[in-house]
Scaffold this active site. Structure first.
Site, short mmCIF file in Angstrom:
data_model
loop_
_atom_site.label_atom_id
_atom_site.label_comp_id
_atom_site.label_asym_id
_atom_site.label_seq_id
_atom_site.Cartn_x
_atom_site.Cartn_y
_atom_site.Cartn_z
N VAL A 24 0.83 -1.21 0.00
CA VAL A 24 0.00 0.00 0.00
C VAL A 24 0.86 1.25 0.00
O VAL A 24 0.69 2.15 -0.83
CB VAL A 24 -0.96 0.00 1.21
N THR A 135 -5.27 -0.19 7.31
CA THR A 135 -6.57 -0.74 7.69
C THR A 135 -6.53 -1.06 9.18
O THR A 135 -5.75 -1.90 9.61
CB THR A 135 -6.89 -2.00 6.88
N GLU A 166 -7.66 2.71 1.97
CA GLU A 166 -7.25 2.31 0.62
C GLU A 166 -8.14 1.19 0.10
O GLU A 166 -8.64 0.38 0.87
CB GLU A 166 -5.78 1.89 0.63
N PHE A 167 -8.33 1.19 -1.21
CA PHE A 167 -9.10 0.15 -1.87
C PHE A 167 -8.29 -0.41 -3.04
O PHE A 167 -8.77 -0.51 -4.17
CB PHE A 167 -10.45 0.70 -2.35
N LYS A 219 -14.19 0.83 5.20
CA LYS A 219 -13.18 -0.11 4.73
C LYS A 219 -13.48 -1.53 5.20
O LYS A 219 -13.43 -2.48 4.41
CB LYS A 219 -11.80 0.34 5.23
N GLY A 268 -13.93 -21.23 -5.90
CA GLY A 268 -12.54 -21.64 -5.80
C GLY A 268 -12.24 -22.24 -4.45
O GLY A 268 -13.16 -22.68 -3.74
N GLY A 272 -7.88 -15.37 0.57
CA GLY A 272 -6.72 -15.29 1.46
C GLY A 272 -6.10 -13.92 1.35
O GLY A 272 -6.77 -12.93 1.03
N CYS A 275 -5.63 -9.02 3.60
CA CYS A 275 -6.75 -8.11 3.84
C CYS A 275 -8.04 -8.82 4.25
O CYS A 275 -8.52 -8.66 5.38
CB CYS A 275 -7.00 -7.26 2.60
#
Length: 458
Positions: A24, A135, A166-167, A219, A268, A272, A275
């Site tokens: 980040v 985060t 943040e994204f 977030k 799937g 993981g 985040c």
């Protein structure tokens, strides 16, 4: 393709310090430099800073290396280990340090506390805006205020705190920086919030101004909802396997509804990374702290765990005992286009297979270039190419959706293997094409079939 926006004429250059040069922090530092600001990245890791000053990156992020080198060449981007070099002149100080998960599920704020304790003495009577990009739990902005209060009171300066979550998705962080869906800024002061938003002028994104806690909550809710979508479709995929329905067609039909869409809606072996697992756990912890039950989030975590064990169980159902079986593995990172193996479903599945007695032969393009990305006990499993990994294998397990796996010659793969079983844990391959080559194919949510040809029919 990774694209960046050109800086609008007239954008005011601001002086920025970014604390923490991981995924980040480095993306934000390089991105702000590209937008025309003067940026200094700060990290306590001397080796990392030395490499960054040479334009060398440890992380795999498409487009980021070029962005960093352009910033260095232009003089708009620099790196240091010294707070007293970056902080005194900064108008904005971004916190982008890691907040790992504690055993109880809470976010660990030790790195944020350490960063604040290090930067406070370097403020020198100035009053920059402290921008929290890390985060971190609801209320962290207030914690930062408290940590700074003593240092700032002595200088007759008030703390100016803004939460700017943040994204950035790993593997497309540069694109996400320059093409944001929204820019969220939360503060006690709308003026300070808009000052931070002004750093992103030229990106033409909606700006959402909130208070500190709301920005922090946005977030956590965003990431937890994405995790919920993944666990939901994985649960439906297991149901599809039981009743003979194809998950791909189900998703195609459902995703046409604009209220639903197709993002984060692929079956799937689970989610993981650094985040989603951490943020779901942290939001649950917030609920427990305030006495609010969060059964949906608990179910999201449980389904995600079950996907790992389901992968192993399905291999066992075809191979019988895994003791002594040679299993080829393609993919160890938690997703494609990243070197990150933190909380990787692939790592979990490999551990379960190894514990069951299987002999692992694993290939991952990022890990092949840097074996230190995986624990030492995994390194004897590593192979240099996908074809090396499948030599004399009883089965192939595809556990990460690297694009290159679609391009491997499966005829050569089949010739190298002892048996014909493929477990496609990311639904990367075309099932009909794989089966036409004589493989027994197991996908996630796809109807499994036996090979159409026996190995002796080659």
């Amino acid at each position: 393709m990774v694209t960046t926006e050109k800086v609008d004429q007239g954008v005011k250059t601001r002086r920025v310090a970014v604390i923490g040069c991981g995924h980040v922090g480095l993306t934000v530092a390089a991105g702000l430099g590209e937008l025309g600001h003067s940026v200094v990245g700060v990290d306590v890791n001397e080796g990392l800073v030395t490499e960054l000053c040479r334009g060398e990156l440890r992380i795999h992020e498409p487009g980021l290396a070029d962005l960093v080198r352009r910033g260095l060449d232009s003089g708009r981007l620099a790196f240091t280990t010294h707070y007293d070099y970056a902080v005194p002149e900064a108008e904005f100080i971004f916190l982008a340090v890691d907040t790992p998960q504690t055993l109880a599920g809470a976010a660990d704020l030790r790195n944020i506390r350490a960063a604040i304790n290090s930067l406070a003495p370097a403020l020198n009577g100035s009053s920059p805006i402290i921008v929290n990009k890390s985060t971190s739990p609801i209320g962290t902005g207030e914690t930062i205020e408290e940590l700074l209060r003593e240092a700032l009171v002595e200088r007759n300066v008030r703390a100016r705190i803004v939460s700017n979550p943040e994204f950035l998705q790993q593997g497309r962080g540069v694109d996400d920086f320059f093409h944001p869906d929204r820019i969220v800024v939360g503060s006690r002061s709308a003026v300070d919030a808009l000052e931070v938003a002004s750093l992103y002028e030229g990106l033409h994104s909606e700006v959402i101004v909130t208070d500190l806690r709301t920005a922090e909550m946005i977030k956590y809710v965003a990431n937890s909802f994405l995790a919920t979508r993944i666990s939901f479709i994985n649960e439906i995929a297991r149901l599809c396997e039981s009743i003979g329905v194809d998950i791909d067609q189900v998703v195609e039909g459902v995703a046409q509804d604009p209220r639903i869409g197709s993002q984060f809606f692929r079956a799937g072996i689970g989610f993981g990374g650094s985040c989603l697992p951490k943020d779901v756990a942290a939001l649950r912890y917030v609920g427990e702290t305030f006495g609010v039950a969060t059964p949906v989030l608990s179910a999201v975590q449980e389904v995600n765990r079950m996907q790992r064990t389901s992968a192993v169980r399905r291999l066992q159902s075809r191979l019988g005992s895994l003791e002594g079986r040679r299993i080829a593995v393609w993919g160890l990172t938690f997703k494609r286009d990243t070197e990150d193996t933190r909380e990787s479903p692939a790592i979990d599945v490999v551990s379960l297979l190894s514990n069951a007695g299987a002999h692992i032969q694993a290939y991952d393009p990022a890990v092949a270039a840097n074996p230190s990305l995986v624990p030492e006990r995994f390194r004897p499993f590593l192979r240099a190419t996908p074809l090396e990994a499948v030599q004399k294998a009883d089965a192939l397990a595809i556990l990460t959706d690297w694009t290159e796996f679609k391009d491997v010659d499966l005829v050569t793969v089949r010739a190298a293997m002892i048996n014909d079983l493929i477990f496609d844990g990311r639904n990367v391959l075309d099932q009909a094409e794989v089966e036409a080559l004589g493989f027994a194919y197991i996908g996630v949510g796809r109807s499994a079939t036996l090979p159409r040809r026996r190995r002796t029919d080659r």
